[in-house]
Design a protein around this motif. Structure first.
Motif, mmCIF file in Angstrom:
data_model
loop_
_atom_site.group_PDB
_atom_site.id
_atom_site.type_symbol
_atom_site.label_atom_id
_atom_site.label_comp_id
_atom_site.label_asym_id
_atom_site.label_seq_id
_atom_site.Cartn_x
_atom_site.Cartn_y
_atom_site.Cartn_z
ATOM 1 N N PHE A 351 5.846 -15.090 16.436
ATOM 2 C CA PHE A 351 5.973 -16.161 17.416
ATOM 3 C C PHE A 351 5.243 -17.418 16.943
ATOM 4 O O PHE A 351 5.794 -18.526 16.994
ATOM 5 C CB PHE A 351 5.412 -15.694 18.760
ATOM 6 N N ALA A 352 4.013 -17.253 16.487
ATOM 7 C CA ALA A 352 3.216 -18.401 16.041
ATOM 8 C C ALA A 352 3.856 -19.094 14.840
ATOM 9 O O ALA A 352 3.849 -20.325 14.736
ATOM 10 C CB ALA A 352 1.792 -17.953 15.697
ATOM 11 N N ASP A 353 4.424 -18.311 13.927
ATOM 12 C CA ASP A 353 5.070 -18.885 12.742
ATOM 13 C C ASP A 353 6.303 -19.708 13.108
ATOM 14 O O ASP A 353 6.626 -20.692 12.427
ATOM 15 C CB ASP A 353 5.477 -17.765 11.766
ATOM 16 N N LEU A 354 6.984 -19.318 14.157
ATOM 17 C CA LEU A 354 8.231 -19.980 14.542
ATOM 18 C C LEU A 354 8.035 -21.138 15.510
ATOM 19 O O LEU A 354 8.925 -21.980 15.667
ATOM 20 C CB LEU A 354 9.186 -18.966 15.179
ATOM 21 N N ARG A 355 6.905 -21.185 16.154
ATOM 22 C CA ARG A 355 6.723 -22.116 17.265
ATOM 23 C C ARG A 355 7.009 -23.570 16.880
ATOM 24 O O ARG A 355 7.792 -24.259 17.556
ATOM 25 C CB ARG A 355 5.301 -22.018 17.803
ATOM 26 N N THR A 356 6.418 -24.063 15.832
ATOM 27 C CA THR A 356 6.555 -25.479 15.489
ATOM 28 C C THR A 356 8.004 -25.856 15.197
ATOM 29 O O THR A 356 8.523 -26.858 15.712
ATOM 30 C CB THR A 356 5.680 -25.826 14.273
ATOM 31 N N SER A 357 8.675 -25.054 14.382
ATOM 32 C CA SER A 357 10.059 -25.374 14.031
ATOM 33 C C SER A 357 10.976 -25.259 15.248
ATOM 34 O O SER A 357 11.908 -26.060 15.411
ATOM 35 C CB SER A 357 10.549 -24.464 12.901
ATOM 36 N N ARG A 358 10.718 -24.303 16.107
ATOM 37 C CA ARG A 358 11.564 -24.124 17.287
ATOM 38 C C ARG A 358 11.353 -25.247 18.296
ATOM 39 O O ARG A 358 12.293 -25.713 18.938
ATOM 40 C CB ARG A 358 11.279 -22.766 17.936
ATOM 41 N N LEU A 359 10.130 -25.676 18.466
ATOM 42 C CA LEU A 359 9.871 -26.795 19.365
ATOM 43 C C LEU A 359 10.554 -28.069 18.878
ATOM 44 O O LEU A 359 10.945 -28.930 19.685
ATOM 45 C CB LEU A 359 8.365 -27.027 19.504
ATOM 46 N N ALA A 360 10.722 -28.180 17.571
ATOM 47 C CA ALA A 360 11.359 -29.375 17.011
ATOM 48 C C ALA A 360 12.865 -29.401 17.253
ATOM 49 O O ALA A 360 13.480 -30.480 17.250
ATOM 50 C CB ALA A 360 11.068 -29.452 15.514
ATOM 51 N N TRP A 371 7.935 -21.802 24.564
ATOM 52 C CA TRP A 371 7.319 -21.927 23.240
ATOM 53 C C TRP A 371 5.950 -22.601 23.339
ATOM 54 O O TRP A 371 5.013 -22.206 22.643
ATOM 55 C CB TRP A 371 8.216 -22.749 22.306
ATOM 56 N N ALA A 372 5.818 -23.562 24.209
ATOM 57 C CA ALA A 372 4.572 -24.354 24.272
ATOM 58 C C ALA A 372 3.460 -23.615 24.986
ATOM 59 O O ALA A 372 2.278 -23.782 24.648
ATOM 60 C CB ALA A 372 4.856 -25.678 24.966
#
Length: 374
Positions: A351-360, A371-372
């Protein structure tokens, strides 16, 4: 012009009803005041109906049976036993399996009971004349208070009908008629000091005995609520993916109830305790196929898979994280959001690895919030 029906005729009607597959048939007049109207008004005024706007929209018609139909003089109230042949709470201890409410494990009771009511109605008109209307849970008629007046049982502290003979396991159907039917006696039984149904509720949906806050009820959350289920209730869902039987199943009066023998309403083996994996992988066509002629079909695949994903998130089984991950791109935002929550619970590193790209890339506000906030 109304027609009075004699006591021997009552026995004929009961006999016909039992022959059509009903387990109990009783009669009541509808002349007196209707205390249920005040309870409904308070329920809606407090906002405890949640998103069920139809309850507010039809409140006036629900205030009294004659508000539904001014010509009605009496009611025939019927019940069908759907007591399970297994303990529905056992599946709650198996987090990789799904708990589906007992009433939704077989064919849709609305259709089964409506067909029987119509058959009884045709017989009544042919035998006694008069006019009538039939109801099975979907029209703005308060059937549980009507059943209580007819003596089928009493409304328990969980707000459901409790019967000496069938416990908390009765489907109800009603016929309003212009015929004059002498009323059966009301059952004087009460719940006494018992509060088993109140104490077992996973979300504290009963602010007081005999009062329900639907917004906290798992049945409402998993069936009626269209969007994401509030975070505060998700853990309490456990593996309940459609409805909740807890308050019904713990009722002490169930020990006197016999198992249902109605094959048309019998539980399908495939729905007694299906695996979460099998259910979360359903596409729309497979969902409609599995739940053909079943009440679950009405909520649609998106809301259903949302519920399954919350159950997966509660399972504690990290091997199910891949099931959630595969639905992060589902077309339905409500499914994506639930998948995010489940992934955060079972595989926090992923989850942590994907968070930034998914939020974008995520455009839905609710999914972005998942996600946030996790």
């Amino acid at each position: 012009m109304t027609t009075s029906i004699s006591e021997p005729d009552h026995d004929l009607i009961r006999s016909e009803a039992l022959g059509l597959g009903f387990d109990i048939c009783r009669f009541t007049d509808i002349d007196e005041t209707w205390p249920a109207a005040a309870r409904l008004e308070a329920f809606v005024a407090a906002g405890r109906h949640g998103e069920m706007e139809w309850m507010a929209d039809t409140a006036e018609r629900r205030k009294h049976p004659r508000a539904m139909w001014s010509g009605a003089r009496s009611a025939i109230v019927l019940g069908v036993n759907y007591g399970p042949d297994h303990d529905p709470l056992l599946v709650l201890g198996q987090p990789n399996l799904a708990a589906i409410s007992v009433y939704a494990q077989g064919d849709d009771y609305h259709e089964v009971i409506k067909a029987r009511l119509k058959a009884l109605a045709r017989w009544l008109v042919a035998r006694f004349g008069g006019e009538l209307k039939v109801f099975v849970d979907t029209a703005p008629l308060l059937e549980k208070p009507l059943a209580e007046r007819a003596g089928l049982g009493w409304q328990g502290k969980h707000t459901n009908l409790v019967s000496r003979e069938f416990g908390s396991w009765l489907f109800l159907g009603s016929i309003l008629t212009t015929l004059e039917l002498s009323p059966d006696a009301v059952d004087p039984t009460t719940c006494g000091s018992c509060r088993a149904c109140l104490d077992v509720c996973p979300t504290g949906a009963f602010p007081e005995p005999y009062q329900l806050d639907a917004r906290r009820c798992i049945s409402y959350l998993t069936i009626e609520l269209k969007g994401p289920i509030p975070v505060e209730f998700r853990e309490a869902l456990g593996n309940r993916i459609y409805g909740c039987d807890d308050c019904l199943a713990v009722c002490p009066w169930n020990k006197f109830a016999s198992m249902a023998r109605d094959q048309k309403l019998a539980a399908r083996e495939v729905l007694k305790a299906p695996t979460l994996v099998d259910l979360v992988r359903l596409d729309d066509a497979a969902f409609r196929g599995l739940f053909a002629k079943n009440p679950v079909k009405r909520i649609g695949r998106e809301r259903f898979v949302r519920n399954v994903l919350y159950a997966i998130g509660n399972s504690g089984d990290a091997t199910l994280a891949t099931e959630a991950q595969q639905l992060l791109d589902d077309p339905a935002p409500v499914v994506r959001g639930a998948a995010v929550w489940a992934l955060s619970r079972l595989a926090p590193e992923v989850f942590a690895d994907l968070r930034t790209s998914r939020l974008a890339t995520e455009r839905d506000a609710h999914v972005r919030a998942e996600w946030a906030q996790n």
